[in-house]
Motif scaffolding. Structure first.
Motif, PDB file in Angstrom:
ATOM      1  N   GLY A  10     -14.750   1.958 -10.813  1.00  0.00           N
ATOM      2  CA  GLY A  10     -14.286   3.456 -10.474  1.00  0.00           C
ATOM      3  C   GLY A  10     -14.429   3.843  -9.007  1.00  0.00           C
ATOM      4  N   THR A  11     -15.525   3.494  -8.520  1.00  0.00           N
ATOM      5  CA  THR A  11     -15.878   3.808  -7.077  1.00  0.00           C
ATOM      6  C   THR A  11     -15.031   2.850  -6.249  1.00  0.00           C
ATOM      7  N   ALA A  12     -14.875   1.562  -6.508  1.00  0.00           N
ATOM      8  CA  ALA A  12     -14.360   0.607  -5.639  1.00  0.00           C
ATOM      9  C   ALA A  12     -12.669   1.032  -5.506  1.00  0.00           C
ATOM     10  N   VAL A  13     -12.080   1.592  -6.792  1.00  0.00           N
ATOM     11  CA  VAL A  13     -10.806   2.052  -6.987  1.00  0.00           C
ATOM     12  C   VAL A  13     -10.634   3.500  -5.732  1.00  0.00           C
ATOM     13  N   LEU A  14     -11.322   4.203  -5.843  1.00  0.00           N
ATOM     14  CA  LEU A  14     -11.402   5.568  -5.326  1.00  0.00           C
ATOM     15  C   LEU A  14     -11.482   5.127  -3.719  1.00  0.00           C
ATOM     16  N   VAL A  15     -12.142   4.094  -3.287  1.00  0.00           N
ATOM     17  CA  VAL A  15     -12.258   3.781  -2.011  1.00  0.00           C
ATOM     18  C   VAL A  15     -11.114   3.268  -1.460  1.00  0.00           C
ATOM     19  N   LEU A  16     -10.631   2.192  -2.488  1.00  0.00           N
ATOM     20  CA  LEU A  16      -9.458   1.554  -2.130  1.00  0.00           C
ATOM     21  C   LEU A  16      -8.308   2.413  -1.963  1.00  0.00           C
ATOM     22  N   PHE A  17      -8.279   3.159  -2.878  1.00  0.00           N
ATOM     23  CA  PHE A  17      -6.996   4.109  -2.933  1.00  0.00           C
ATOM     24  C   PHE A  17      -7.028   5.310  -2.076  1.00  0.00           C
ATOM     25  N   GLY A  18      -8.097   5.960  -1.809  1.00  0.00           N
ATOM     26  CA  GLY A  18      -8.163   7.049  -0.862  1.00  0.00           C
ATOM     27  C   GLY A  18      -8.068   6.656   0.454  1.00  0.00           C
ATOM     28  N   CYS A  19      -9.146   5.744   0.572  1.00  0.00           N
ATOM     29  CA  CYS A  19      -9.315   5.271   2.225  1.00  0.00           C
ATOM     30  C   CYS A  19      -7.958   4.182   2.449  1.00  0.00           C
ATOM     31  N   GLY A  20      -7.622   3.646   1.531  1.00  0.00           N
ATOM     32  CA  GLY A  20      -6.336   2.836   1.869  1.00  0.00           C
ATOM     33  C   GLY A  20      -5.177   3.646   2.274  1.00  0.00           C
ATOM     34  N   ALA A  21      -5.069   4.958   1.646  1.00  0.00           N
ATOM     35  CA  ALA A  21      -3.948   5.654   1.886  1.00  0.00           C
ATOM     36  C   ALA A  21      -4.206   6.380   3.346  1.00  0.00           C
ATOM     37  N   ALA A  22      -5.375   6.562   3.795  1.00  0.00           N
ATOM     38  CA  ALA A  22      -5.612   7.038   5.104  1.00  0.00           C
ATOM     39  C   ALA A  22      -5.239   5.975   6.191  1.00  0.00           C
ATOM     40  N   VAL A  23      -5.934   4.742   5.832  1.00  0.00           N
ATOM     41  CA  VAL A  23      -5.819   3.453   6.853  1.00  0.00           C
ATOM     42  C   VAL A  23      -4.245   3.006   6.903  1.00  0.00           C
ATOM     43  N   LEU A  24      -3.682   2.846   5.724  1.00  0.00           N
ATOM     44  CA  LEU A  24      -2.373   2.032   5.692  1.00  0.00           C
ATOM     45  C   LEU A  24      -1.303   3.129   5.755  1.00  0.00           C
ATOM     46  N   GLY A  25      -1.416   4.328   5.351  1.00  0.00           N
ATOM     47  CA  GLY A  25      -0.189   5.216   5.290  1.00  0.00           C
ATOM     48  C   GLY A  25      -0.561   6.655   6.012  1.00  0.00           C
ATOM     49  N   GLY A  26      -1.601   6.698   6.686  1.00  0.00           N
ATOM     50  CA  GLY A  26      -2.009   7.978   6.984  1.00  0.00           C
ATOM     51  C   GLY A  26      -0.991   8.764   7.948  1.00  0.00           C
ATOM     52  N   ASP A  27      -0.325   8.015   8.719  1.00  0.00           N
ATOM     53  CA  ASP A  27       0.566   8.721   9.888  1.00  0.00           C
ATOM     54  C   ASP A  27       1.772   9.087   8.867  1.00  0.00           C
ATOM     55  N   ALA A  28       2.222   8.312   8.000  1.00  0.00           N
ATOM     56  CA  ALA A  28       3.324   8.598   7.300  1.00  0.00           C
ATOM     57  C   ALA A  28       3.295   9.707   6.264  1.00  0.00           C
ATOM     58  N   ILE A  29       2.056   9.600   5.638  1.00  0.00           N
ATOM     59  CA  ILE A  29       1.757  10.807   4.229  1.00  0.00           C
ATOM     60  C   ILE A  29       1.159  11.879   4.924  1.00  0.00           C
ATOM     61  N   GLY A  30       0.363  11.827   5.850  1.00  0.00           N
ATOM     62  CA  GLY A  30      -0.337  13.061   6.407  1.00  0.00           C
ATOM     63  C   GLY A  30      -1.898  13.211   5.735  1.00  0.00           C
ATOM     64  N   GLN A  31      -2.269  14.439   5.866  1.00  0.00           N
ATOM     65  CA  GLN A  31      -3.569  14.928   5.073  1.00  0.00           C
ATOM     66  C   GLN A  31      -3.286  15.248   3.694  1.00  0.00           C
ATOM     67  N   THR A  32      -1.957  15.873   3.592  1.00  0.00           N
ATOM     68  CA  THR A  32      -1.842  16.080   2.033  1.00  0.00           C
ATOM     69  C   THR A  32      -1.531  14.796   1.103  1.00  0.00           C
ATOM     70  N   GLY A  33      -0.884  13.793   1.784  1.00  0.00           N
ATOM     71  CA  GLY A  33      -0.690  12.532   1.082  1.00  0.00           C
ATOM     72  C   GLY A  33      -1.883  11.973   0.875  1.00  0.00           C
ATOM     73  N   ILE A  34      -2.786  11.875   1.918  1.00  0.00           N
ATOM     74  CA  ILE A  34      -4.185  11.289   1.512  1.00  0.00           C
ATOM     75  C   ILE A  34      -5.178  11.863   0.562  1.00  0.00           C
ATOM     76  N   ALA A  35      -5.138  13.446   0.507  1.00  0.00           N
ATOM     77  CA  ALA A  35      -5.631  14.232  -0.519  1.00  0.00           C
ATOM     78  C   ALA A  35      -5.223  13.969  -2.191  1.00  0.00           C
ATOM     79  N   PHE A  36      -3.792  13.750  -2.052  1.00  0.00           N
ATOM     80  CA  PHE A  36      -3.335  13.396  -3.388  1.00  0.00           C
ATOM     81  C   PHE A  36      -3.760  12.115  -3.645  1.00  0.00           C
ATOM     82  N   ALA A  37      -3.910  11.155  -2.683  1.00  0.00           N
ATOM     83  CA  ALA A  37      -4.314   9.859  -3.245  1.00  0.00           C
ATOM     84  C   ALA A  37      -5.867   9.717  -3.680  1.00  0.00           C
ATOM     85  N   PHE A  38      -6.664  10.362  -3.139  1.00  0.00           N
ATOM     86  CA  PHE A  38      -7.968  10.528  -3.562  1.00  0.00           C
ATOM     87  C   PHE A  38      -7.793  11.134  -5.015  1.00  0.00           C
ATOM     88  N   GLY A  39      -7.435  12.319  -4.967  1.00  0.00           N
ATOM     89  CA  GLY A  39      -7.348  13.048  -6.243  1.00  0.00           C
ATOM     90  C   GLY A  39      -6.614  12.325  -7.427  1.00  0.00           C
TER      91      GLY A  39
END
Length: 148
Positions: A10-39
């Motif tokens: 569970g923790t590996a998935v949370l880090v991979l998806f949440g931080c992955g959204a920030a690292v790989l798509g942060g510019d495209a999806i913004g803070q809202t998209g990153i928050a959704f990825a974590f959620g």
């Protein structure tokens, strides 16, 4: 052992998806998209591993459950080991995907970081909002509001 494996995954998935959204798509999806990825990662893991381990996937949540008297200290420490290990594996996988020179989505404080807040402001924010987070988790999962 099932609980610890569940927390690790569970923790590996949370880090991979949440931080992955920030690292790989942060510019495209913004803070809202990153928050959704974590959620969405948390919701997915709550359904997948919640029945097994309670889906803490955060050492602060495990500490809150311990403080509420719902988990012995030894079990909390084992959860922490599984969670820290899972987080490291999630970050390692993300580093492989993003490349070794990429930032892994970590936050910071001071010059060069968003807002450039001083360390005391960063600490107060972290403590207060983590406490709110843990109170909400305990209220939802345990016996109702402020069940600490």
């Amino acid at each position: 052992m099932k609980k610890l494996v569940a927390e690790f995954i569970g923790t590996a998935v949370l880090v991979l998806f949440g931080c992955g959204a920030a690292v790989l798509g942060g510019d495209a999806i913004g803070q809202t998209g990153i928050a959704f990825a974590f959620g969405l990662a948390i919701v997915a893991m709550a359904y997948c591993i919640g029945p097994i381990s309670g889906c803490h996937i955060n050492p602060a949540v495990s500490l809150g459950v311990f403080v509420a008297g719902r988990m012995p200290a030894g079990e909390m420490l084992r959860y922490w080991v599984a969670q820290f290990s899972g987080g490291l594996v999630g970050a390692f996988v993300l580093a492989i995907i993003a490349g070794s020179t990429a930032s892994l989505g970590q936050n910071g404080w001071g010059p060069g970081y968003l807002g450039e807040y001083a360390l005391p402001a960063a600490l107060v924010f972290e403590v207060v909002f983590t406490a709110i987070f843990v109170i909400v988790i305990n209220s939802v999962v345990l016996d109702g509001p402020l069940s600490l």
